[in-house]
Design a protein around this motif. Sequence first.
Motif, PDB file in Angstrom:
ATOM      1  N   THR A 165      66.651  25.112  33.041  1.00 28.41           N
ATOM      2  CA  THR A 165      67.780  25.193  33.306  1.00 28.41           C
ATOM      3  C   THR A 165      68.873  26.445  32.978  1.00 28.41           C
ATOM      4  N   ALA A 166      68.390  26.877  31.806  1.00 31.43           N
ATOM      5  CA  ALA A 166      69.000  28.005  31.384  1.00 31.43           C
ATOM      6  C   ALA A 166      68.092  28.781  30.228  1.00 31.43           C
ATOM      7  N   PRO A 191      66.445  30.425  34.933  1.00 36.29           N
ATOM      8  CA  PRO A 191      66.664  29.330  35.428  1.00 36.29           C
ATOM      9  C   PRO A 191      65.740  29.004  36.789  1.00 36.29           C
ATOM     10  N   GLY A 192      65.207  28.003  36.885  1.00 36.42           N
ATOM     11  CA  GLY A 192      64.625  27.482  38.049  1.00 36.42           C
ATOM     12  C   GLY A 192      63.065  26.949  38.050  1.00 36.42           C
ATOM     13  N   PRO A 193      62.381  27.587  37.381  1.00 31.02           N
ATOM     14  CA  PRO A 193      60.864  27.390  37.733  1.00 31.02           C
ATOM     15  C   PRO A 193      60.798  26.017  36.939  1.00 31.02           C
ATOM     16  N   GLY A 194      59.724  25.389  37.402  1.00 29.14           N
ATOM     17  CA  GLY A 194      59.117  24.031  37.067  1.00 29.14           C
ATOM     18  C   GLY A 194      58.290  24.589  35.641  1.00 29.14           C
ATOM     19  N   MET A 248      66.623  19.011  27.009  1.00 33.81           N
ATOM     20  CA  MET A 248      66.013  19.286  25.497  1.00 33.81           C
ATOM     21  C   MET A 248      66.238  21.090  25.410  1.00 33.81           C
ATOM     22  N   SER A 249      66.571  21.566  24.301  1.00 30.76           N
ATOM     23  CA  SER A 249      66.542  22.989  24.167  1.00 30.76           C
ATOM     24  C   SER A 249      64.908  23.091  23.505  1.00 30.76           C
ATOM     25  N   PRO A 305      62.689  38.616  28.424  1.00 31.08           N
ATOM     26  CA  PRO A 305      62.027  38.041  27.476  1.00 31.08           C
ATOM     27  C   PRO A 305      62.947  37.056  26.797  1.00 31.08           C
ATOM     28  N   ASN A 306      62.681  35.843  26.735  1.00 34.62           N
ATOM     29  CA  ASN A 306      63.594  34.958  25.899  1.00 34.62           C
ATOM     30  C   ASN A 306      62.796  34.357  24.715  1.00 34.62           C
ATOM     31  N   ARG A 307      63.636  34.152  23.732  1.00 32.97           N
ATOM     32  CA  ARG A 307      63.070  33.008  22.820  1.00 32.97           C
ATOM     33  C   ARG A 307      63.682  31.738  22.699  1.00 32.97           C
ATOM     34  N   ARG A 308      64.532  31.347  23.677  1.00 26.84           N
ATOM     35  CA  ARG A 308      65.211  30.043  23.659  1.00 26.84           C
ATOM     36  C   ARG A 308      65.487  29.673  25.190  1.00 26.84           C
ATOM     37  N   PHE A 309      65.246  28.406  25.459  1.00 20.90           N
ATOM     38  CA  PHE A 309      65.807  27.852  26.888  1.00 20.90           C
ATOM     39  C   PHE A 309      65.863  26.452  26.682  1.00 20.90           C
ATOM     40  N   THR A 310      66.578  25.955  27.928  1.00 24.09           N
ATOM     41  CA  THR A 310      66.935  24.698  27.959  1.00 24.09           C
ATOM     42  C   THR A 310      66.160  24.207  29.303  1.00 24.09           C
ATOM     43  N   ALA A 311      65.775  23.074  29.113  1.00 22.08           N
ATOM     44  CA  ALA A 311      65.208  22.262  30.311  1.00 22.08           C
ATOM     45  C   ALA A 311      65.451  20.962  30.449  1.00 22.08           C
TER      46      ALA A 311
END
Length: 421
Positions: free
Chosen positions: A97-98, A78-81, A66-67, A9-15
Amino acid sequence: MAAPGSVVPNRRFTAQVYVLPARGGGRAALVPTGYRPQFCIRTADVVGDIGLGEAAVARPGDTVTMSVEPGRETPLEPGPGSAVREGGRAAGAGTVTAARRVPTPKFRGRGPGPGPVLGARRAPAPARGGRPAVRRHNGTMNEPIPVTRPVGHGTAKLMPDVDRERAWLLTVDGAPQSYVDLDEPAHLEFEYTRRLGHVLDTLAEPGHPLDALHLGGGALTLPRYLAATRPGSRQDVVEFDGELLDLVAGQLPLPEGADITLHAADARAWLESAPDASADVLVADVFGGSRVPAHLTSVAYAREAARVLRADGVYLGNLADAAPFAFLRSQLATLGTVFEELVLIAEPGVLRGRRFGNTVLAAAHRPLDLVALARRTAADAFPARVEHGAALRDFTGGARPVRDEDAVPSPEPPDGAFGIG
């Protein structure tokens, strides 16, 4: 369906996101930092705060990085739309992306109560090649391994970063305390230390040395940063846990020639014995366990800090709290009795009361460079807001300054607020 432990589980991602324009059924207005749309990623549907770095805004039709800080932990990789939606209509589309689960660190300098001043000592500065133990492969010592040692207030562990050759994370009793890169001491990994670094960067002309006092040591992240960015700075570091100081100084050597003196002492006791007008900046990053000790929260403590600072000196504090912010507001009121200028730096999600988190409080007798601070904090991967003036006075409200006899530690963080993901 996924194997246990394979998705975190993540609380932050980049897209990377395409902002759908009005002609395609999307927005006509600009998308600013702080915008909170829905992100639909696989089976997850979650609202998230966005950050757009230095650009601060995106126009409809733009493709931007965007973060995103989702409102709850979301299994990502990373990877899913991702479909971006607003009020039931499409606002954009993109790709993750991350993704990472970033802990809210409680950087620290232990010392829940007054303790003896054990004396000052200069930390050794071995040659650049110094490092903690490494694992031997085919007779070659080349792979760093974790170092675990009991210290005065728990069990400390130094863990190597697999992505950076000589970078280390310090934890105490499993909670992250500091991150340092011995090859790149100007690298600040945790967001709140970057915000402290932003303030330090704006205090004087680039490269101009400062006299600094650090209350709380950890792995000496900010003293190393200041030595790298402002060579010639004279720095004192006060850390209650002498055994932790010994571990850090021995395993993570200070840069050769850095004028950094380590003191095993209680922060307030040392402060009260420090000379008048002897520091350009005082950084208070002191935690007893996971809480700021009560004796470092009062008007009497703030007056001692002001006494030690020069007329144009700046006080910086790391404070952790959550809504309704009784502790943070009391600290603003307390420092406001001594300093004319107050500035608060924090992530929007923390200020909105969505979660427990770190804030940076700056106090001085002179105005700070708010334009530079706002620009720097907005350009971070996870932007922060800079609050000051009337807005900060409104936030403080009717909070009362803290007297020594009424002082209490900062609030206990909720379970999971400080941990390694």
